[in-house]
Design a protein around this motif. Structure first.
Motif, PDB file in Angstrom:
ATOM      1  N   CYS A   1      10.195  -6.866  15.630  1.00  0.00           N
ATOM      2  CA  CYS A   1      11.217  -7.175  14.631  1.00  0.00           C
ATOM      3  C   CYS A   1      12.223  -6.034  14.634  1.00  0.00           C
ATOM      4  CB  CYS A   1      10.608  -7.317  13.242  1.00  0.00           C
ATOM      5  SG  CYS A   1       9.572  -8.779  13.038  1.00  0.00           S
ATOM      6  N   THR A   2      13.517  -6.394  14.669  1.00  0.00           N
ATOM      7  CA  THR A   2      14.586  -5.407  14.709  1.00  0.00           C
ATOM      8  C   THR A   2      15.528  -5.636  13.536  1.00  0.00           C
ATOM      9  OG1 THR A   2      14.455  -5.365  17.116  1.00  0.00           O
ATOM     10  CG2 THR A   2      16.433  -4.439  16.129  1.00  0.00           C
ATOM     11  N   SER A   3      15.807  -4.556  12.799  1.00  0.00           N
ATOM     12  CA  SER A   3      16.723  -4.589  11.664  1.00  0.00           C
ATOM     13  C   SER A   3      17.650  -3.383  11.772  1.00  0.00           C
ATOM     14  CB  SER A   3      15.939  -4.540  10.353  1.00  0.00           C
ATOM     15  OG  SER A   3      15.450  -3.240  10.111  1.00  0.00           O
ATOM     16  N   PRO A   4      18.599  -3.259  10.850  1.00  0.00           N
ATOM     17  CA  PRO A   4      19.441  -2.064  10.859  1.00  0.00           C
ATOM     18  C   PRO A   4      18.638  -0.762  10.712  1.00  0.00           C
ATOM     19  CG  PRO A   4      20.443  -3.746   9.500  1.00  0.00           C
ATOM     20  CD  PRO A   4      19.063  -4.230   9.874  1.00  0.00           C
ATOM     21  N   ASN A   5      17.405  -0.870  10.218  1.00  0.00           N
ATOM     22  CA  ASN A   5      16.542   0.298  10.033  1.00  0.00           C
ATOM     23  C   ASN A   5      15.750   0.661  11.285  1.00  0.00           C
ATOM     24  OD1 ASN A   5      17.309   0.484   7.297  1.00  0.00           O
ATOM     25  ND2 ASN A   5      15.801  -1.070   6.766  1.00  0.00           N
ATOM     26  N   GLY A   6      15.835  -0.148  12.354  1.00  0.00           N
ATOM     27  CA  GLY A   6      15.095   0.119  13.582  1.00  0.00           C
ATOM     28  C   GLY A   6      14.235  -1.059  13.989  1.00  0.00           C
ATOM     29  N   SER A   7      13.350  -0.811  14.964  1.00  0.00           N
ATOM     30  CA  SER A   7      12.461  -1.856  15.488  1.00  0.00           C
ATOM     31  C   SER A   7      11.006  -1.501  15.215  1.00  0.00           C
ATOM     32  CB  SER A   7      12.650  -2.008  16.998  1.00  0.00           C
ATOM     33  OG  SER A   7      13.929  -2.494  17.286  1.00  0.00           O
ATOM     34  N   VAL A   8      10.203  -2.532  15.007  1.00  0.00           N
ATOM     35  CA  VAL A   8       8.767  -2.353  14.831  1.00  0.00           C
ATOM     36  C   VAL A   8       8.036  -3.395  15.664  1.00  0.00           C
ATOM     37  CG1 VAL A   8       8.909  -1.350  12.514  1.00  0.00           C
ATOM     38  CG2 VAL A   8       8.686  -3.808  12.766  1.00  0.00           C
ATOM     39  N   THR A   9       6.864  -3.027  16.140  1.00  0.00           N
ATOM     40  CA  THR A   9       5.981  -3.946  16.849  1.00  0.00           C
ATOM     41  C   THR A   9       5.105  -4.619  15.807  1.00  0.00           C
ATOM     42  OG1 THR A   9       5.987  -2.528  18.788  1.00  0.00           O
ATOM     43  CG2 THR A   9       4.181  -4.112  18.618  1.00  0.00           C
ATOM     44  N   ILE A  10       4.918  -5.926  15.952  1.00  0.00           N
ATOM     45  CA  ILE A  10       4.069  -6.637  15.005  1.00  0.00           C
ATOM     46  C   ILE A  10       2.887  -7.268  15.727  1.00  0.00           C
ATOM     47  CG2 ILE A  10       5.956  -7.108  13.390  1.00  0.00           C
ATOM     48  CD1 ILE A  10       5.876 -10.034  14.450  1.00  0.00           C
ATOM     49  N   ALA A  11       1.810  -7.439  14.997  1.00  0.00           N
ATOM     50  CA  ALA A  11       0.621  -8.150  15.465  1.00  0.00           C
ATOM     51  C   ALA A  11       0.061  -8.874  14.258  1.00  0.00           C
ATOM     52  CB  ALA A  11      -0.406  -7.195  16.047  1.00  0.00           C
ATOM     53  N   GLY A  12      -0.366 -10.107  14.442  1.00  0.00           N
ATOM     54  CA  GLY A  12      -0.883 -10.861  13.314  1.00  0.00           C
ATOM     55  C   GLY A  12      -1.662 -12.062  13.782  1.00  0.00           C
ATOM     56  N   LYS A  13      -1.810 -13.029  12.852  1.00  0.00           N
ATOM     57  CA  LYS A  13      -2.601 -14.209  13.184  1.00  0.00           C
ATOM     58  C   LYS A  13      -2.187 -15.389  12.320  1.00  0.00           C
ATOM     59  CE  LYS A  13      -6.272 -12.521  10.202  1.00  0.00           C
ATOM     60  NZ  LYS A  13      -7.637 -12.073  10.126  1.00  0.00           N
ATOM     61  N   VAL A  14      -2.554 -16.573  12.794  1.00  0.00           N
ATOM     62  CA  VAL A  14      -2.359 -17.814  12.079  1.00  0.00           C
ATOM     63  C   VAL A  14      -3.752 -18.342  11.769  1.00  0.00           C
ATOM     64  CG1 VAL A  14      -1.438 -20.159  12.154  1.00  0.00           C
ATOM     65  CG2 VAL A  14      -0.248 -18.304  13.362  1.00  0.00           C
ATOM     66  N   GLU A  15      -4.031 -18.534  10.483  1.00  0.00           N
ATOM     67  CA  GLU A  15      -5.321 -19.081  10.061  1.00  0.00           C
ATOM     68  C   GLU A  15      -5.055 -20.249   9.130  1.00  0.00           C
ATOM     69  OE1 GLU A  15      -8.742 -15.873   9.983  1.00  0.00           O
ATOM     70  OE2 GLU A  15      -7.106 -15.278   8.654  1.00  0.00           O
ATOM     71  N   GLY A  16      -5.292 -21.450   9.630  1.00  0.00           N
ATOM     72  CA  GLY A  16      -5.017 -22.649   8.823  1.00  0.00           C
ATOM     73  C   GLY A  16      -3.532 -22.731   8.521  1.00  0.00           C
ATOM     74  N   THR A  17      -3.180 -22.646   7.251  1.00  0.00           N
ATOM     75  CA  THR A  17      -1.771 -22.705   6.839  1.00  0.00           C
ATOM     76  C   THR A  17      -1.229 -21.342   6.447  1.00  0.00           C
ATOM     77  OG1 THR A  17      -2.392 -23.231   4.571  1.00  0.00           O
ATOM     78  CG2 THR A  17      -1.968 -25.102   6.057  1.00  0.00           C
ATOM     79  N   THR A  18      -1.941 -20.262   6.814  1.00  0.00           N
ATOM     80  CA  THR A  18      -1.522 -18.909   6.458  1.00  0.00           C
ATOM     81  C   THR A  18      -1.126 -18.125   7.699  1.00  0.00           C
ATOM     82  OG1 THR A  18      -3.007 -18.909   4.557  1.00  0.00           O
ATOM     83  CG2 THR A  18      -2.239 -16.762   5.333  1.00  0.00           C
ATOM     84  N   VAL A  19       0.048 -17.492   7.627  1.00  0.00           N
ATOM     85  CA  VAL A  19       0.535 -16.638   8.701  1.00  0.00           C
ATOM     86  C   VAL A  19       0.629 -15.225   8.146  1.00  0.00           C
ATOM     87  CG1 VAL A  19       2.480 -16.148  10.226  1.00  0.00           C
ATOM     88  CG2 VAL A  19       1.893 -18.514   9.672  1.00  0.00           C
ATOM     89  N   SER A  20       0.074 -14.248   8.860  1.00  0.00           N
ATOM     90  CA  SER A  20       0.143 -12.859   8.376  1.00  0.00           C
ATOM     91  C   SER A  20       0.389 -11.916   9.542  1.00  0.00           C
ATOM     92  CB  SER A  20      -1.144 -12.476   7.654  1.00  0.00           C
ATOM     93  OG  SER A  20      -2.262 -12.599   8.509  1.00  0.00           O
ATOM     94  N   TRP A  21       1.074 -10.807   9.257  1.00  0.00           N
ATOM     95  CA  TRP A  21       1.254  -9.735  10.223  1.00  0.00           C
ATOM     96  C   TRP A  21       1.463  -8.446   9.506  1.00  0.00           C
ATOM     97  CZ3 TRP A  21       5.512 -13.268  10.191  1.00  0.00           C
ATOM     98  CH2 TRP A  21       6.728 -12.751   9.789  1.00  0.00           C
TER      99      TRP A  21
END
Length: 73
Positions: free
Chosen positions: A53-73
């Protein structure tokens, strides 16, 4: 570009077996009155999510998962 509005770090999405979150997303957040916008490139493999994810504040690496109807990172 797909748009995803987040009010918290985790969000719920109605997902079935076919759809994927892979792609480029415009993510807007509003936390404690502080609005932010980032462009996230996400790859989904099974339930695992990865990307950046890149914003005016910089970039970050994300890792997460999809479980049923929930998405998290």
């Amino acid at each position: 570009m797909k748009t995803l509005v987040l009010l918290t770090a985790a969000c719920g999405l109605a997902l079935s077996a076919g759809p994927s979150l892979t792609g480029s997303w415009l993510v807007r957040t509003s936390i404690a009155g502080n609005d932010n916008e980032a462009t996230c490139t996400i790859e989904q493999k099974d339930i695992a999510l990865s990307g950046t994810c890149t914003s005016p504040n910089g970039s970050v690496t994300i890792a997460g998962k999809v479980e049923g109807t929930t998405v998290s990172w």
